[in-house]
Design a protein around this motif. Structure first.
Motif, PDB file in Angstrom:
ATOM      1  N   SER A  83       0.825  -1.219   0.000  1.00  0.00           N
ATOM      2  CA  SER A  83       0.000   0.000   0.000  1.00  0.00           C
ATOM      3  C   SER A  83       0.858   1.268   0.000  1.00  0.00           C
ATOM      4  O   SER A  83       0.335   2.363  -0.149  1.00  0.00           O
ATOM      5  N   TYR A  84       2.176   1.106   0.173  1.00  0.00           N
ATOM      6  CA  TYR A  84       3.078   2.257   0.166  1.00  0.00           C
ATOM      7  C   TYR A  84       3.174   2.843  -1.251  1.00  0.00           C
ATOM      8  O   TYR A  84       3.343   2.127  -2.230  1.00  0.00           O
ATOM      9  N   THR A  85       3.044   4.138  -1.330  1.00  0.00           N
ATOM     10  CA  THR A  85       3.222   4.858  -2.596  1.00  0.00           C
ATOM     11  C   THR A  85       4.241   5.949  -2.354  1.00  0.00           C
ATOM     12  O   THR A  85       4.044   6.812  -1.496  1.00  0.00           O
ATOM     13  N   PRO A  86       5.344   5.935  -3.105  1.00  0.00           N
ATOM     14  CA  PRO A  86       6.360   6.972  -2.889  1.00  0.00           C
ATOM     15  C   PRO A  86       5.826   8.346  -3.308  1.00  0.00           C
ATOM     16  O   PRO A  86       5.055   8.452  -4.261  1.00  0.00           O
ATOM     17  N   THR A 136      -4.497   6.510  -9.822  1.00  0.00           N
ATOM     18  CA  THR A 136      -4.370   5.245 -10.554  1.00  0.00           C
ATOM     19  C   THR A 136      -3.091   4.530 -10.147  1.00  0.00           C
ATOM     20  O   THR A 136      -3.100   3.320  -9.897  1.00  0.00           O
ATOM     21  N   TYR A 137      -1.991   5.260 -10.074  1.00  0.00           N
ATOM     22  CA  TYR A 137      -0.716   4.666  -9.652  1.00  0.00           C
ATOM     23  C   TYR A 137      -0.820   4.179  -8.213  1.00  0.00           C
ATOM     24  O   TYR A 137      -0.348   3.100  -7.876  1.00  0.00           O
ATOM     25  N   ASP A 138      -1.469   4.959  -7.382  1.00  0.00           N
ATOM     26  CA  ASP A 138      -1.618   4.619  -5.970  1.00  0.00           C
ATOM     27  C   ASP A 138      -2.329   3.284  -5.778  1.00  0.00           C
ATOM     28  O   ASP A 138      -2.017   2.540  -4.849  1.00  0.00           O
ATOM     29  N   ARG A 139      -3.233   2.935  -6.689  1.00  0.00           N
ATOM     30  CA  ARG A 139      -4.027   1.700  -6.545  1.00  0.00           C
ATOM     31  C   ARG A 139      -3.378   0.475  -7.177  1.00  0.00           C
ATOM     32  O   ARG A 139      -3.905  -0.623  -7.071  1.00  0.00           O
ATOM     33  N   LEU A 140      -2.255   0.622  -7.833  1.00  0.00           N
ATOM     34  CA  LEU A 140      -1.608  -0.517  -8.504  1.00  0.00           C
ATOM     35  C   LEU A 140      -1.016  -1.500  -7.494  1.00  0.00           C
ATOM     36  O   LEU A 140      -0.720  -1.143  -6.350  1.00  0.00           O
TER      37      LEU A 140
END
Length: 177
Positions: A83-86, A136-140
């Motif tokens: 769940s980590y998003t930089p 969108t990137y956050d949910r990948l």
């Protein structure tokens, strides 16, 4: 009627005045050309100095060694916590390039290609940053996030290489200071 009757002091004076006038035009034209050339070279030197500063600022942040270490750390964090998003900050932009792009033709021909390729790459990096900041990137999933982030680092690394080429091209101009 003799020829000497036609050549009066008034005609001689008019011819001399005409020649002096033509010579004056020629001298004025030459002086204006030198001034115009000097102004253009000064403008080119100023553009080159400003572009070098902007490119150097970007290149400072995009070193390859830092990128490899950074990518390894981010990949480990994403894989450890899916769940980590930089957080990827936007770059300051290309204010100097944007201000002079309409006069890019004034730059030395050998520098134009390198400078345009570099700034095209920075545009690609900026577009990628917007993708990385999206929901969108956050949910990948973690694998896809890592792959996309790897592409981002690759784009930045290439931008760093192109920045070095652009700096070299700008430094090699005969009037560079």
């Amino acid at each position: 009627m003799e020829l000497s009757a036609w050549i009066t002091p008034a005609i001689v004076a008019a011819l001399i005045a005409g020649l002096v006038n033509v010579a004056g035009w020629f001298v004025t034209y030459q002086r204006e050309r030198r001034l115009e050339t000097a102004r253009r070279e000064e403008k080119v030197r100023d553009y080159i100095t400003a572009l070098r500063a902007e490119i150097r600022c970007h290149n400072f942040r995009w070193s390859e060694t830092e990128a490899v270490e950074h990518l390894a750390a981010i990949a480990a964090r994403i894989e450890g916590n899916p769940s980590y998003t930089p957080f990827v900050p936007r770059d300051a932009g290309n204010k100097i390039y944007d201000a002079i792009v309409n006069e890019i033709h004034l730059l030395p021909a050998e520098a134009i290609d390198a400078v345009v390729r570099y700034y095209a790459q920075t545009h690609s990096v900026a577009e990628m940053v917007e993708d990385l900041r999206s929901e969108t990137y956050d949910r990948l999933d973690a694998a896809r996030k890592t792959a996309i982030y790897r592409d981002y680092i690759s784009l930045r690394t290439e931008a760093g290489r192109l920045a070095s080429e652009a700096e070299d091209a700008l430094n090699n101009w005969r009037g560079a200071s």
